[in-house]
Design an enzyme around this catalytic site. Sequence first.
Site, PDB file in Angstrom:
ATOM      1  CG  ASP A  67      15.556  64.582 109.309  1.00  0.00           C
ATOM      2  OD1 ASP A  67      15.987  65.375 108.442  1.00  0.00           O
ATOM      3  OD2 ASP A  67      15.294  64.941 110.467  1.00  0.00           O
ATOM      4  CG  ASN A 138      10.695  67.012 121.006  1.00  0.00           C
ATOM      5  OD1 ASN A 138      11.721  67.275 120.379  1.00  0.00           O
ATOM      6  ND2 ASN A 138       9.763  66.208 120.532  1.00  0.00           N
ATOM      7  CG  HIS A 140      13.262  66.248 117.501  1.00  0.00           C
ATOM      8  ND1 HIS A 140      11.944  66.543 117.231  1.00  0.00           N
ATOM      9  CD2 HIS A 140      13.979  67.026 116.653  1.00  0.00           C
ATOM     10  CE1 HIS A 140      11.886  67.438 116.263  1.00  0.00           C
ATOM     11  NE2 HIS A 140      13.111  67.755 115.898  1.00  0.00           N
ATOM     12  CD  GLU A 145       9.674  63.512 117.483  1.00  0.00           C
ATOM     13  OE1 GLU A 145      10.266  64.251 118.295  1.00  0.00           O
ATOM     14  OE2 GLU A 145       8.907  63.966 116.606  1.00  0.00           O
TER      15      GLU A 145
END
Length: 244
Positions: A67, A138, A140, A145
Amino acid sequence: MNIITTKNYEELSKKAAELVAQQLQQKPNSVLGLATGSTPLGLYSQLIKLHQSGQLFFKDVVTFNLDEYFGLSGSDEHSYHHYMFANLFNQLDIASANIFIPDGLIPLTEIKRYCFDYEQSIIDHRGIDLQFLGIGNNGHLGFNEPGSSFNSVTRLVDLSANTITANARFFSDQNLVPRQAITMGLATIMKARKIVLLASGIAKAEAVRQAVVGEVTELVPASILQQHRDVTLILDPDAASALK
Ligand code: GLP
């Protein structure tokens, strides 16, 4: 899933580097998928050490990064381009033509085409042999996400408030954290032949638990890894602490 709990972060990093060494021994022109964040930094230092002591060579290795922040140029010190060159590539014998990192400055009008080409470029290199991942608090993966489709491929995404807060520590001001990123998708990641996820610290314990023994759900992107044939998790004791 193969779960390795190491004594500490240093051992985690050494174990991960061993897996790279094994991979490159079997296939010197391997395609590696690489991650950023603080977790793989120890792995990258180990790889540099192994290279500098003449034990590991990257001349024929190809890398694809997961990313990049959207809107940051590769020379911006907060970009993942900068991170990768400063923490790894500048110290290795890797060919610059073999390094692929999404370009954060692609104009919006060209982004669909660009992401399609990134995906295609992985295919043209016969796919990723060994993909390294971190994990967000979280759950991810990359910047996929919670709520990301399991069928997602490389694309432009919005960062969640949780991720913006978690990543603000790398910026002088939370308002400077980009709100969007280009990320490989979950389907892109799942196509890798082998996956190694690294997690360190208590803040990751719950995300690791949900990824390993929780329901497989798009609300926890990392839970998709339960459906992959060859996944290894390398954890330190804190990251593994919710598994028992
Ligand atoms: C970022 C990256 C992820 C990484 C995550 C965790 O959001 N896009 O690929 O896994 O941070 O980072 P850290 O290792 O710093 O906790």
